[in-house]
Every structure is written in C-alpha cells, then in structure tokens.
Motif scaffolding. Sequence first.
Motif, PDB file in Angstrom:
ATOM      1  N   SER A 262     -44.399  29.265  24.077  1.00 33.15           N
ATOM      2  CA  SER A 262     -44.780  30.635  23.702  1.00 33.15           C
ATOM      3  C   SER A 262     -44.541  31.610  24.854  1.00 33.15           C
ATOM      4  O   SER A 262     -44.103  32.742  24.647  1.00 33.15           O
ATOM      5  CB  SER A 262     -46.256  30.685  23.297  1.00 33.15           C
ATOM      6  N   THR A 263     -44.825  31.142  26.069  1.00 26.04           N
ATOM      7  CA  THR A 263     -44.630  32.009  27.237  1.00 26.04           C
ATOM      8  C   THR A 263     -43.151  32.353  27.396  1.00 26.04           C
ATOM      9  O   THR A 263     -42.789  33.510  27.635  1.00 26.04           O
ATOM     10  CB  THR A 263     -45.156  31.328  28.509  1.00 26.04           C
ATOM     11  N   LEU A 264     -42.284  31.353  27.235  1.00 26.92           N
ATOM     12  CA  LEU A 264     -40.845  31.602  27.339  1.00 26.92           C
ATOM     13  C   LEU A 264     -40.403  32.609  26.285  1.00 26.92           C
ATOM     14  O   LEU A 264     -39.689  33.569  26.585  1.00 26.92           O
ATOM     15  CB  LEU A 264     -40.060  30.289  27.168  1.00 26.92           C
ATOM     16  N   LEU A 265     -40.855  32.414  25.049  1.00 24.34           N
ATOM     17  CA  LEU A 265     -40.450  33.305  23.966  1.00 24.34           C
ATOM     18  C   LEU A 265     -40.905  34.741  24.241  1.00 24.34           C
ATOM     19  O   LEU A 265     -40.174  35.696  23.994  1.00 24.34           O
ATOM     20  CB  LEU A 265     -41.025  32.809  22.636  1.00 24.34           C
ATOM     21  N   SER A 266     -42.105  34.889  24.772  1.00 23.02           N
ATOM     22  CA  SER A 266     -42.617  36.241  25.043  1.00 23.02           C
ATOM     23  C   SER A 266     -41.841  36.917  26.170  1.00 23.02           C
ATOM     24  O   SER A 266     -41.735  38.135  26.217  1.00 23.02           O
ATOM     25  CB  SER A 266     -44.111  36.184  25.388  1.00 23.02           C
ATOM     26  N   VAL A 267     -41.272  36.111  27.066  1.00 23.22           N
ATOM     27  CA  VAL A 267     -40.517  36.665  28.201  1.00 23.22           C
ATOM     28  C   VAL A 267     -39.088  37.044  27.793  1.00 23.22           C
ATOM     29  O   VAL A 267     -38.568  38.071  28.224  1.00 23.22           O
ATOM     30  CB  VAL A 267     -40.485  35.635  29.372  1.00 23.22           C
ATOM     31  N   VAL A 268     -38.463  36.225  26.935  1.00 21.31           N
ATOM     32  CA  VAL A 268     -37.039  36.456  26.635  1.00 21.31           C
ATOM     33  C   VAL A 268     -36.807  37.283  25.376  1.00 21.31           C
ATOM     34  O   VAL A 268     -35.681  37.646  25.078  1.00 21.31           O
ATOM     35  CB  VAL A 268     -36.256  35.122  26.509  1.00 21.31           C
ATOM     36  N   SER A 269     -37.857  37.573  24.602  1.00 16.59           N
ATOM     37  CA  SER A 269     -37.654  38.312  23.351  1.00 16.59           C
ATOM     38  C   SER A 269     -38.767  39.331  23.152  1.00 16.59           C
ATOM     39  O   SER A 269     -39.689  39.442  23.945  1.00 16.59           O
ATOM     40  CB  SER A 269     -37.630  37.341  22.154  1.00 16.59           C
ATOM     41  N   ALA A 270     -38.673  40.040  22.031  1.00 14.84           N
ATOM     42  CA  ALA A 270     -39.688  41.041  21.706  1.00 14.84           C
ATOM     43  C   ALA A 270     -40.879  40.418  20.978  1.00 14.84           C
ATOM     44  O   ALA A 270     -41.819  41.109  20.631  1.00 14.84           O
ATOM     45  CB  ALA A 270     -39.080  42.132  20.827  1.00 14.84           C
ATOM     46  N   ALA A 271     -40.820  39.107  20.723  1.00 11.16           N
ATOM     47  CA  ALA A 271     -41.932  38.444  20.043  1.00 11.16           C
ATOM     48  C   ALA A 271     -43.162  38.464  20.947  1.00 11.16           C
ATOM     49  O   ALA A 271     -43.057  38.361  22.165  1.00 11.16           O
ATOM     50  CB  ALA A 271     -41.572  37.008  19.681  1.00 11.16           C
ATOM     51  N   LYS A 272     -44.319  38.582  20.336  1.00 10.02           N
ATOM     52  CA  LYS A 272     -45.573  38.579  21.097  1.00 10.02           C
ATOM     53  C   LYS A 272     -46.478  37.468  20.568  1.00 10.02           C
ATOM     54  O   LYS A 272     -47.485  37.712  19.900  1.00 10.02           O
ATOM     55  CB  LYS A 272     -46.290  39.933  20.953  1.00 10.02           C
ATOM     56  N   PRO A 273     -46.100  36.216  20.836  1.00 12.86           N
ATOM     57  CA  PRO A 273     -46.915  35.113  20.324  1.00 12.86           C
ATOM     58  C   PRO A 273     -48.275  35.053  21.028  1.00 12.86           C
ATOM     59  O   PRO A 273     -48.409  35.477  22.172  1.00 12.86           O
ATOM     60  CB  PRO A 273     -46.081  33.873  20.651  1.00 12.86           C
ATOM     61  N   GLU A 274     -49.266  34.539  20.298  1.00  9.09           N
ATOM     62  CA  GLU A 274     -50.569  34.336  20.941  1.00  9.09           C
ATOM     63  C   GLU A 274     -50.413  33.210  21.952  1.00  9.09           C
ATOM     64  O   GLU A 274     -49.844  32.174  21.664  1.00  9.09           O
ATOM     65  CB  GLU A 274     -51.598  33.926  19.882  1.00  9.09           C
ATOM     66  N   ILE A 275     -50.936  33.415  23.143  1.00 12.83           N
ATOM     67  CA  ILE A 275     -50.784  32.400  24.199  1.00 12.83           C
ATOM     68  C   ILE A 275     -52.161  32.045  24.740  1.00 12.83           C
ATOM     69  O   ILE A 275     -52.925  32.902  25.153  1.00 12.83           O
ATOM     70  CB  ILE A 275     -49.890  32.922  25.346  1.00 12.83           C
ATOM     71  N   ALA A 276     -52.495  30.792  24.676  1.00 11.42           N
ATOM     72  CA  ALA A 276     -53.754  30.322  25.256  1.00 11.42           C
ATOM     73  C   ALA A 276     -53.555  28.871  25.656  1.00 11.42           C
ATOM     74  O   ALA A 276     -52.644  28.202  25.175  1.00 11.42           O
ATOM     75  CB  ALA A 276     -54.890  30.448  24.247  1.00 11.42           C
ATOM     76  N   ASN A 277     -54.407  28.383  26.535  1.00 11.89           N
ATOM     77  CA  ASN A 277     -54.187  27.059  27.106  1.00 11.89           C
ATOM     78  C   ASN A 277     -54.952  25.990  26.339  1.00 11.89           C
ATOM     79  O   ASN A 277     -55.842  25.346  26.855  1.00 11.89           O
ATOM     80  CB  ASN A 277     -54.594  27.058  28.583  1.00 11.89           C
ATOM     81  N   TYR A 278     -54.635  25.829  25.065  1.00 12.01           N
ATOM     82  CA  TYR A 278     -55.231  24.740  24.306  1.00 12.01           C
ATOM     83  C   TYR A 278     -54.227  24.290  23.247  1.00 12.01           C
ATOM     84  O   TYR A 278     -53.338  25.053  22.876  1.00 12.01           O
ATOM     85  CB  TYR A 278     -56.559  25.143  23.655  1.00 12.01           C
ATOM     86  N   PRO A 279     -54.365  23.040  22.763  1.00 11.82           N
ATOM     87  CA  PRO A 279     -53.391  22.538  21.790  1.00 11.82           C
ATOM     88  C   PRO A 279     -53.380  23.386  20.520  1.00 11.82           C
ATOM     89  O   PRO A 279     -54.388  23.962  20.127  1.00 11.82           O
ATOM     90  CB  PRO A 279     -53.898  21.129  21.481  1.00 11.82           C
ATOM     91  N   PHE A 280     -52.217  23.430  19.893  1.00 17.79           N
ATOM     92  CA  PHE A 280     -52.021  24.127  18.632  1.00 17.79           C
ATOM     93  C   PHE A 280     -52.294  25.618  18.714  1.00 17.79           C
ATOM     94  O   PHE A 280     -52.852  26.217  17.825  1.00 17.79           O
ATOM     95  CB  PHE A 280     -52.854  23.490  17.501  1.00 17.79           C
ATOM     96  N   THR A 281     -51.919  26.212  19.843  1.00 15.84           N
ATOM     97  CA  THR A 281     -51.983  27.667  19.938  1.00 15.84           C
ATOM     98  C   THR A 281     -51.066  28.270  18.883  1.00 15.84           C
ATOM     99  O   THR A 281     -51.408  29.223  18.216  1.00 15.84           O
ATOM    100  CB  THR A 281     -51.503  28.116  21.331  1.00 15.84           C
ATOM    101  N   THR A 282     -49.882  27.696  18.761  1.00 20.31           N
ATOM    102  CA  THR A 282     -48.885  28.216  17.820  1.00 20.31           C
ATOM    103  C   THR A 282     -49.011  27.446  16.517  1.00 20.31           C
ATOM    104  O   THR A 282     -48.544  26.330  16.419  1.00 20.31           O
ATOM    105  CB  THR A 282     -47.470  28.039  18.392  1.00 20.31           C
ATOM    106  N   LEU A 283     -49.653  28.046  15.538  1.00 22.48           N
ATOM    107  CA  LEU A 283     -49.860  27.352  14.275  1.00 22.48           C
ATOM    108  C   LEU A 283     -48.769  27.651  13.256  1.00 22.48           C
ATOM    109  O   LEU A 283     -48.643  26.975  12.264  1.00 22.48           O
ATOM    110  CB  LEU A 283     -51.224  27.719  13.695  1.00 22.48           C
ATOM    111  N   VAL A 284     -48.000  28.700  13.498  1.00 23.30           N
ATOM    112  CA  VAL A 284     -46.841  28.988  12.649  1.00 23.30           C
ATOM    113  C   VAL A 284     -45.664  29.244  13.580  1.00 23.30           C
ATOM    114  O   VAL A 284     -45.862  29.603  14.744  1.00 23.30           O
ATOM    115  CB  VAL A 284     -47.072  30.233  11.760  1.00 23.30           C
ATOM    116  N   PRO A 285     -44.437  29.048  13.090  1.00 19.33           N
ATOM    117  CA  PRO A 285     -43.293  29.306  13.967  1.00 19.33           C
ATOM    118  C   PRO A 285     -43.229  30.792  14.325  1.00 19.33           C
ATOM    119  O   PRO A 285     -43.408  31.644  13.471  1.00 19.33           O
ATOM    120  CB  PRO A 285     -42.092  28.918  13.106  1.00 19.33           C
ATOM    121  N   ASN A 286     -43.028  31.083  15.582  1.00 19.22           N
ATOM    122  CA  ASN A 286     -42.767  32.460  16.008  1.00 19.22           C
ATOM    123  C   ASN A 286     -41.277  32.605  16.217  1.00 19.22           C
ATOM    124  O   ASN A 286     -40.651  31.766  16.867  1.00 19.22           O
ATOM    125  CB  ASN A 286     -43.476  32.750  17.339  1.00 19.22           C
TER     126      ASN A 286
END
Length: 332
Positions: free
Chosen positions: A177-201
């Motif tokens: 998620s951190t990489l995606l937020s850095v290289v694109s305009a996507a703003k995924p939720e980022i937190a330090n626990y499993p299953f932060t990303t529950l849907v594909p961003n």
Amino acid sequence: MAQGSNFVDYVKVCCRSGHGGSGSAHLHRDKTTMKGGPDGGDGGRGGHIILKGNTQLWTLLHLKYRKHIIASSGESGSSATSTGASGKDEILEVPVGTVAKDAETGEVLFEITEDGETQILTPGGKGGLGNWHFKSSTQQTPRFAQPGLPGQERWIILELKVLADVGLVGFPNAGKSTLLSVVSAAKPEIANYPFTTLVPNLGIVSYRDGKSFVMADIPGIIEGASKGKGLGYRFLRHIERNSVLLFMVPADTERTIKQEYDILLNELSVYNPELRDKPKLLAITKADMLDDELEREMEKEVPEGLPYIFISSVAGKNILQLKDMIWKAINM
C-alpha cells in the motif's frame, strides 16, 4: 482513486428474461372476403438479459442493489402475418474482467474480456408461430397458433477480476500500500496490521514521456489462502488478470527472502498453476534500513534468475529504477 467501500467485486442477481409472444390464430377478413385463409403472425421473442463490457467501469457497485433484473415479454402476433414486437433487452454494463457464473452449480458461463463485447446471460423465450405456418392441403384454415415459450429465470453470480498491468503480491505489511501511495494517485488506507487492504486498490502509475501503467495492490496473502483461509479466493482471482507479478518481501522478514518468495509463489500455484508462468519481479522493501554490506548478504538469498531490486517507498530509494524494471517486463 482509492475505492474503499465503493469497490464491489461480487454481486448475486436474479435474472428473468422475457416470455415470447403468442402466435396469432387470425383468419383473413376484408370487404370482399368473408372467410379468408389463416394470416396470423408470429409472436415476438422475449427480451434477453445481456452483459456488455465497458472499460470505463472499475466496479460492480452499480449492480449491488439491483437484485432482480427483468426483461420485458414479446408481443403477440397480429393479422396480415405481422410479427409481434420483441421484448426490450436488458443490457447490464460491466467492467472488463467480469465473470458470470450459475449461482446454483458454480459453473462459469463466460467472461467479458473486451470493451463493447456482449454476451447473452439469459435468452428471452422464443415467440410462438402464427396459424399461417400450419396451413396444409388437408387443413386449409387452422384456427390455432403456438403460445410463446417462457423466459428463463436463474440466479447469477458476477465476479470481477481486476485488470491491471502489474499486481503486487506479498504478505500483510510488506509495503504494498505504501508503494502504491508513493507511485500513483491512489490513497490506500495504510496501517501496520494484517488485512489492511481488504479490496484491491488500483493506481495509475506515471512513467517516462507521459506513459503510464496500472498497478493493483491485492490484499495480503497469508499461508493457506488458496484453501479459502482468510480472504482466500475472493482476492486470489484478481491476480489472474495481471500481466506482471511484483513480489514484495520486506528486508526485516523473519524468514529468508527465498523462503518468503517460495511460500507466496506456492499459494498462487495451488490456486492456479498457470500463474507460475507469468513474468515475476522481486522488490525487497524497507531497504532504507540496510547498508551496502547487508544488501550484498541478502542478494545471496534471492532465487536464481529472478529480477530483483532493493527499494524504500518512504525514502524514495530506487523507485524510478523499479518503474523501469516493471515497464520492461510489461512490454517484453
């Protein structure tokens, strides 16, 4: 472009196509003819329910609350062998990568793979034949016609496989998620626990000379995902449509890089052996904590023949070089 709750990749709908119109049993009459022959027209077919691909759509959200899709019935035939009008088709626009399944049997009916592609989901009933079809030498004036055939009713599951150029594969907290937020305009939720990303961003990544490619951050794999554990198949299917897989292993992993990569690859292979054949890249993340000597040591753990790079999304380390590597793999 973060989708959050607006991203829907699974819907179940009841589809009912239209009944066919009845054929007409009309006998010809006019000023000069009191007892003419049969001239009843055919009934019109019932409306189909059709899926149509649309590259402007990314989600099935617009179908989430449409539980019943009903097409109209065909009209009856009339005199002068006039065929009844066909029922109006119901056309459901869906993202490219939508798979239609029979909800009862689980059978895959088809997949929409191109913009503008249409497939009939439930065909309308055929219109009945008018009485003029049944005229013969022994039966000059048939006073009967066929009824129209009923439409079909079935429950359908629509599943979306995200279409992206590169899919990020890694355990939770690998830095996807951190990489995606850095290289694109996507703003995924980022937190330090499993299953932060529950849907594909999905993120559009800008590249050199105005070029771009689509990157999908897929929910973190855990061991056993291919057996349905955790989020299981709900997200593994998204990986099928990515042309390049970018495996992400954090530098602070407790396993060796090869062990972690092998576990991830095995999960994908159990789910779909063809995924082994996709182009694969490796990014070792959180590399800002490594010095040159540690990097050299870790390089020895990288599987042979696998293109790799050390990156840090936070520190911006090797991000452009990573884009170069991905672009080359996409366009091989």
